[in-house]
Scaffold this motif. Structure first.
Motif, PDB file in Angstrom:
ATOM      1  N   VAL A   7     -69.175  32.820  66.569  1.00 35.26           N
ATOM      2  CA  VAL A   7     -70.345  33.304  65.752  1.00 35.26           C
ATOM      3  C   VAL A   7     -71.398  32.823  66.240  1.00 35.26           C
ATOM      4  CG1 VAL A   7     -71.204  33.138  63.419  1.00 35.26           C
ATOM      5  CG2 VAL A   7     -68.735  33.539  63.700  1.00 35.26           C
ATOM      6  N   LEU A   8     -71.703  31.668  66.677  1.00 41.33           N
ATOM      7  CA  LEU A   8     -72.915  31.075  67.340  1.00 41.33           C
ATOM      8  C   LEU A   8     -73.240  31.831  68.457  1.00 41.33           C
ATOM      9  CD1 LEU A   8     -72.486  27.188  66.567  1.00 41.33           C
ATOM     10  CD2 LEU A   8     -73.946  28.789  65.583  1.00 41.33           C
ATOM     11  N   GLU A   9     -72.270  32.029  69.299  1.00 42.36           N
ATOM     12  CA  GLU A   9     -72.794  32.973  70.560  1.00 42.36           C
ATOM     13  C   GLU A   9     -73.534  34.490  70.007  1.00 42.36           C
ATOM     14  OE1 GLU A   9     -70.640  34.863  74.380  1.00 42.36           O
ATOM     15  OE2 GLU A   9     -69.338  33.795  73.079  1.00 42.36           O
ATOM     16  N   ASP A  10     -72.694  34.889  69.241  1.00 39.18           N
ATOM     17  CA  ASP A  10     -73.220  36.301  68.759  1.00 39.18           C
ATOM     18  C   ASP A  10     -74.697  35.923  68.162  1.00 39.18           C
ATOM     19  OD1 ASP A  10     -70.879  37.516  69.654  1.00 39.18           O
ATOM     20  OD2 ASP A  10     -69.779  37.330  67.704  1.00 39.18           O
ATOM     21  N   GLU A  11     -74.578  34.982  67.378  1.00 43.43           N
ATOM     22  CA  GLU A  11     -76.200  34.786  66.650  1.00 43.43           C
ATOM     23  C   GLU A  11     -77.281  34.512  67.932  1.00 43.43           C
ATOM     24  OE1 GLU A  11     -78.060  31.721  63.239  1.00 43.43           O
ATOM     25  OE2 GLU A  11     -75.795  31.795  63.713  1.00 43.43           O
ATOM     26  N   ALA A  12     -76.897  33.635  68.868  1.00 46.19           N
ATOM     27  CA  ALA A  12     -77.588  33.479  69.912  1.00 46.19           C
ATOM     28  C   ALA A  12     -78.218  34.689  70.832  1.00 46.19           C
ATOM     29  CB  ALA A  12     -77.232  32.395  70.932  1.00 46.19           C
ATOM     30  N   VAL A  13     -77.329  35.572  70.799  1.00 44.95           N
ATOM     31  CA  VAL A  13     -77.850  36.947  71.385  1.00 44.95           C
ATOM     32  C   VAL A  13     -78.693  37.464  70.396  1.00 44.95           C
ATOM     33  CG1 VAL A  13     -76.781  39.467  72.068  1.00 44.95           C
ATOM     34  CG2 VAL A  13     -75.660  37.121  72.607  1.00 44.95           C
ATOM     35  N   VAL A  14     -78.675  37.555  69.341  1.00 43.35           N
ATOM     36  CA  VAL A  14     -79.522  38.330  68.525  1.00 43.35           C
ATOM     37  C   VAL A  14     -80.706  37.372  68.375  1.00 43.35           C
ATOM     38  CG1 VAL A  14     -79.800  39.147  65.910  1.00 43.35           C
ATOM     39  CG2 VAL A  14     -77.739  39.572  67.152  1.00 43.35           C
ATOM     40  N   SER A  15     -80.808  36.221  68.285  1.00 38.40           N
ATOM     41  CA  SER A  15     -81.974  35.256  68.203  1.00 38.40           C
ATOM     42  C   SER A  15     -82.734  35.324  69.442  1.00 38.40           C
ATOM     43  CB  SER A  15     -81.563  33.945  68.074  1.00 38.40           C
ATOM     44  OG  SER A  15     -81.115  33.752  66.757  1.00 38.40           O
ATOM     45  N   ASN A  16     -82.094  35.673  70.650  1.00 33.09           N
ATOM     46  CA  ASN A  16     -82.767  35.834  71.833  1.00 33.09           C
ATOM     47  C   ASN A  16     -83.785  36.887  72.032  1.00 33.09           C
ATOM     48  OD1 ASN A  16     -82.309  33.346  73.256  1.00 33.09           O
ATOM     49  ND2 ASN A  16     -80.207  33.956  73.707  1.00 33.09           N
ATOM     50  N   GLU A  17     -83.084  38.046  71.370  1.00 33.49           N
ATOM     51  CA  GLU A  17     -83.712  39.299  71.416  1.00 33.49           C
ATOM     52  C   GLU A  17     -85.125  39.264  70.159  1.00 33.49           C
ATOM     53  OE1 GLU A  17     -80.514  41.924  69.918  1.00 33.49           O
ATOM     54  OE2 GLU A  17     -79.603  42.042  72.170  1.00 33.49           O
ATOM     55  N   ALA A  18     -84.721  38.688  69.096  1.00 32.26           N
ATOM     56  CA  ALA A  18     -85.995  38.369  68.184  1.00 32.26           C
ATOM     57  C   ALA A  18     -86.966  37.622  68.785  1.00 32.26           C
ATOM     58  CB  ALA A  18     -85.232  37.546  66.755  1.00 32.26           C
ATOM     59  N   LEU A  19     -86.396  36.664  69.611  1.00 31.23           N
ATOM     60  CA  LEU A  19     -87.508  35.994  70.281  1.00 31.23           C
ATOM     61  C   LEU A  19     -88.481  36.553  71.306  1.00 31.23           C
ATOM     62  CD1 LEU A  19     -88.868  32.929  70.928  1.00 31.23           C
ATOM     63  CD2 LEU A  19     -87.024  32.580  72.586  1.00 31.23           C
ATOM     64  N   GLU A  20     -87.637  37.302  72.163  1.00 30.14           N
ATOM     65  CA  GLU A  20     -88.586  38.239  72.896  1.00 30.14           C
ATOM     66  C   GLU A  20     -89.385  39.220  72.341  1.00 30.14           C
ATOM     67  OE1 GLU A  20     -88.532  38.128  76.242  1.00 30.14           O
ATOM     68  OE2 GLU A  20     -87.511  36.411  76.350  1.00 30.14           O
ATOM     69  N   ALA A  21     -88.911  39.698  71.144  1.00 30.63           N
ATOM     70  CA  ALA A  21     -89.995  40.590  70.268  1.00 30.63           C
ATOM     71  C   ALA A  21     -91.131  39.789  69.585  1.00 30.63           C
ATOM     72  CB  ALA A  21     -88.981  41.145  69.150  1.00 30.63           C
ATOM     73  N   ALA A  22     -90.756  38.619  69.345  1.00 30.37           N
ATOM     74  CA  ALA A  22     -91.744  37.718  68.755  1.00 30.37           C
ATOM     75  C   ALA A  22     -92.704  37.181  69.651  1.00 30.37           C
ATOM     76  CB  ALA A  22     -91.254  36.592  68.125  1.00 30.37           C
ATOM     77  N   ARG A  23     -92.359  37.108  70.974  1.00 27.29           N
ATOM     78  CA  ARG A  23     -93.524  36.812  71.903  1.00 27.29           C
ATOM     79  C   ARG A  23     -94.125  38.093  72.438  1.00 27.29           C
ATOM     80  NH1 ARG A  23     -89.233  33.641  76.325  1.00 27.29           N
ATOM     81  NH2 ARG A  23     -89.245  31.375  75.170  1.00 27.29           N
ATOM     82  N   GLU A  24     -93.548  39.068  72.277  1.00 24.65           N
ATOM     83  CA  GLU A  24     -94.479  40.421  72.686  1.00 24.65           C
ATOM     84  C   GLU A  24     -95.364  40.768  71.557  1.00 24.65           C
ATOM     85  OE1 GLU A  24     -95.950  43.675  74.590  1.00 24.65           O
ATOM     86  OE2 GLU A  24     -94.626  41.962  75.401  1.00 24.65           O
ATOM     87  N   SER A  25     -94.848  40.332  70.304  1.00 23.11           N
ATOM     88  CA  SER A  25     -95.728  40.659  69.274  1.00 23.11           C
ATOM     89  C   SER A  25     -97.039  39.697  69.131  1.00 23.11           C
ATOM     90  CB  SER A  25     -95.168  40.642  67.801  1.00 23.11           C
ATOM     91  OG  SER A  25     -95.754  40.622  66.776  1.00 23.11           O
ATOM     92  N   LEU A  26     -96.603  38.362  69.553  1.00 20.11           N
ATOM     93  CA  LEU A  26     -97.780  37.502  69.720  1.00 20.11           C
ATOM     94  C   LEU A  26     -98.903  37.792  70.656  1.00 20.11           C
ATOM     95  CD1 LEU A  26     -98.924  34.900  68.662  1.00 20.11           C
ATOM     96  CD2 LEU A  26     -97.353  33.581  70.365  1.00 20.11           C
ATOM     97  N   ARG A  27     -98.409  38.418  71.781  1.00 19.76           N
ATOM     98  CA  ARG A  27     -99.270  38.624  72.814  1.00 19.76           C
ATOM     99  C   ARG A  27    -100.369  39.945  72.368  1.00 19.76           C
ATOM    100  NH1 ARG A  27     -99.736  42.437  76.719  1.00 19.76           N
ATOM    101  NH2 ARG A  27     -97.704  43.514  75.965  1.00 19.76           N
ATOM    102  N   LEU A  28     -99.748  40.945  71.830  1.00 17.80           N
ATOM    103  CA  LEU A  28    -100.206  41.847  71.121  1.00 17.80           C
ATOM    104  C   LEU A  28    -101.383  41.632  70.294  1.00 17.80           C
ATOM    105  CD1 LEU A  28     -97.754  44.692  71.261  1.00 17.80           C
ATOM    106  CD2 LEU A  28     -99.499  44.539  72.909  1.00 17.80           C
ATOM    107  N   THR A  29    -100.834  40.714  69.247  1.00 12.95           N
ATOM    108  CA  THR A  29    -101.902  40.125  68.256  1.00 12.95           C
ATOM    109  C   THR A  29    -102.879  39.464  68.771  1.00 12.95           C
ATOM    110  OG1 THR A  29     -99.886  39.977  66.541  1.00 12.95           O
ATOM    111  CG2 THR A  29    -101.762  38.993  66.001  1.00 12.95           C
ATOM    112  N   GLN A  30    -102.752  38.645  69.604  1.00 11.15           N
ATOM    113  CA  GLN A  30    -103.854  37.844  70.171  1.00 11.15           C
ATOM    114  C   GLN A  30    -104.925  38.587  70.724  1.00 11.15           C
ATOM    115  OE1 GLN A  30    -101.434  34.957  72.671  1.00 11.15           O
ATOM    116  NE2 GLN A  30    -101.621  33.448  71.045  1.00 11.15           N
ATOM    117  N   ASN A  31    -104.456  39.637  71.590  1.00 14.36           N
ATOM    118  CA  ASN A  31    -105.196  40.577  72.296  1.00 14.36           C
ATOM    119  C   ASN A  31    -106.163  41.386  71.123  1.00 14.36           C
ATOM    120  OD1 ASN A  31    -104.312  39.826  74.669  1.00 14.36           O
ATOM    121  ND2 ASN A  31    -103.077  41.442  74.948  1.00 14.36           N
ATOM    122  N   GLN A  32    -105.525  41.656  69.945  1.00 13.83           N
ATOM    123  CA  GLN A  32    -106.171  42.198  69.155  1.00 13.83           C
ATOM    124  C   GLN A  32    -107.197  41.559  68.415  1.00 13.83           C
ATOM    125  OE1 GLN A  32    -102.890  43.802  66.769  1.00 13.83           O
ATOM    126  NE2 GLN A  32    -103.006  45.967  67.619  1.00 13.83           N
TER     127      GLN A  32
END
Length: 489
Positions: free
Chosen positions: A407-432
């Motif tokens: 279960v933790l392995e499956d959760e880690a996969v989803v969390s890593n995807e969420a982290l990548e999305a959060a980093r991209e969102s932060l980059r765009l927000t800082q530029n705005q």
């Protein structure tokens, strides 16, 4: 009596004693009480969560003993070696094991004759039947006697009481050996878990320190914008709140790391004040844990092995209790010199000897032997139930940690995807924000989300590392159950 007559009598009695010894040896071929058979347990063909796991083979590194080496950390290996030699909880279990070994040696000694040597002087008096106070000491029967005697005695184990006792003590020693292995595995597991958590905390600390630097720059930027009239005072307050909250989290993390460091110090037998674990940039890799079959778990887990050895000991104790119903045969031989004076004490005329068998049994004891048999049978039933429960608990732990890791392995996969999305969102927000399109509150919200996702990924990694250690321990670590019971002189 002439010396030749004395010799013939001694030879005749010696032949009779030898005949009795032979009879005792022949009779001792039997042993009272039930022979041991392993209790039946609920044993599944495979683990419910085994799908997707690699089957362990004899060549797996886990079977070599040093299971912690799967994590590939040299400093961790050194710490576990120090634990093996200096941990005081393990030292207590090792001392208990040596006590059990001593009991085994004592039980084996009961099979051999005991030899006693005594020498002494006695002064005795016997009344003459007269009340006259004028009688001399010689006429009143006072006599000095000097004795020197060598005695040999041996108990024939006709009904197997001694053999059942030895069987029980050997099983108890094996159980103590398994308890020692279980305690060592438990302490090793605790140390490895603490070390892995500490290394993840080092990474979390670096994350928070880098985040603080970013937040410090954001605060400086909002302060400049406030002074320039571009942004309001609320943006400065939000930036300050964000900075101080993260600083508090960092302080709390430092405290948690200190606790883990102190726990490791105690585990390796060091005073916390004398131990320091330097910060490292590397986190040990998550190993691929090979999973054995459920049937192999019964041999690999030291706590299960200990529970079964306790059943063996309890089964043997039933035989010891039942043997009390039968007579005991003992043989004794004694000889020496007895005299009233030192001058001719050790001389042929003053010699004496005795030899003969002794058969003894209890005819009535008010039900004590029957009660002892009932007690040993009940004790056996208790150890059987404990053994079966230990097996069930072992299966449950393995299943739990297998599903947890999956279960933790499956959760880690989803969390890593969420982290990548959060980093991209932060980059765009800082530029705005830099372009003046949005307010600072939007930046704070996205930054908090990104930091939360960063910490979640690290927390999941920590949980997976800890669960992998727990699974290895639940599988028995590297213990193979083949540790011999070696006597120490």
């Amino acid at each position: 009596m002439t010396d030749s007559t004395f010799a013939r009598l001694a030879t005749l009695r010696g032949c009779r004693v030898a005949s009795l010894l032979l009879c005792g040896v022949l009779l001792s071929a039997c042993a009272i009480g039930p022979d041991y058979t392993r209790p039946e347990v609920v044993e599944p063909a495979q683990f419910k969560e085994a799908q997707g796991w690699r089957q362990a083979t004899p060549s797996d590194s886990l079977a070599r003993g040093a299971w912690w080496e799967l994590y590939g950390d040299r400093q961790l290996n050194d710490l576990v070696q120090r634990l093996n030699t200096s941990n005081q909880t393990v030292a207590q279990a090792e001392a208990r094991f040596r006590q059990a070994q001593a009991l085994v040696r004592s039980s084996r000694g009961a099979f051999y004759p005991s030899v006693d040597l005594s020498a002494g002087k006695t002064r005795a008096s016997q009344g003459t039947g007269s009340s006259s106070a004028s009688l001399s000491s010689s006429s009143s029967g006072i006599r000095d006697t000097l004795n020197a005697q060598l005695g040999v005695s041996w108990e024939a184990d006709i009904w197997g009481k001694l053999r059942r006792g030895l069987e029980a003590n050997e099983a108890s020693a094996e159980a103590s050996s398994a308890d020692l292995a279980a305690m060592r595995l438990s302490q090793q597991s605790e140390l490895v878990q603490s070390y892995l958590q500490l290394r993840v905390m080092d990474e979390q600390t670096r994350l928070l320190q880098a985040t603080l630097e970013t937040y410090q720059r954001s605060l400086q930027m909002t302060q400049n914008q406030y002074r320039a009239g571009i942004s309001g005072k609320d943006a400065v307050a939000q930036a300050q709140t964000q900075l101080k909250t993260t600083q508090a989290s960092l302080i709390d993390l430092i405290w948690q790391r200190a606790q883990l460091e102190n726990a490791i110090a105690v585990l390796i037998g060091e005073a916390p004040a004398n131990f320091n674990l330097a910060v490292s940039k590397d986190i040990p890799a998550l190993p691929q844990v090979p999973v054995s079959l459920p049937s192999q778990l019964l041999e690999r887990r030291p706590d299960i092995a200990s529970a079964e050895r306790s059943v063996i000991a309890a089964n043997a104790n039933i035989g010891v209790a039942k043997a009390a119903y039968y007579p005991d045969l003992s043989l004794s031989l004694a000889g020496g010199y007895s005299s009233s004076t030192y001058s001719d004490w050790i001389s042929l005329p003053n010699r004496f000897w005795s030899v003969g068998p002794k058969l003894a049994m209890t005819l009535f004891d008010g039900g004590q032997r029957s009660a002892e048999v009932d007690r040993t049978v009940a004790s056996y039933d208790e150890t059987v139930a404990k053994y079966r429960q230990t097996v069930l608990d072992g299966f449950r732990e393995v299943e739990n940690y297998m599903v947890q890791l999956k279960v933790l392995e499956d959760e880690a996969v989803v969390s890593n995807e969420a982290l990548e999305a959060a980093r991209e969102s932060l980059r765009l927000t800082q530029n705005q924000y830099k372009a003046g399109l949005i307010g600072y509150l939007d930046v704070v919200t996205v930054q908090a989300t990104a930091l939360s996702n960063e910490r979640t990924v690290l927390t999941l990694l920590q949980s997976r590392l800890v669960a992998s250690v727990q699974l290895i321990a639940a599988l028995g670590g590297g213990w193979d159950g083949q540790t011999p019971i070696v006597d120490k002189d």
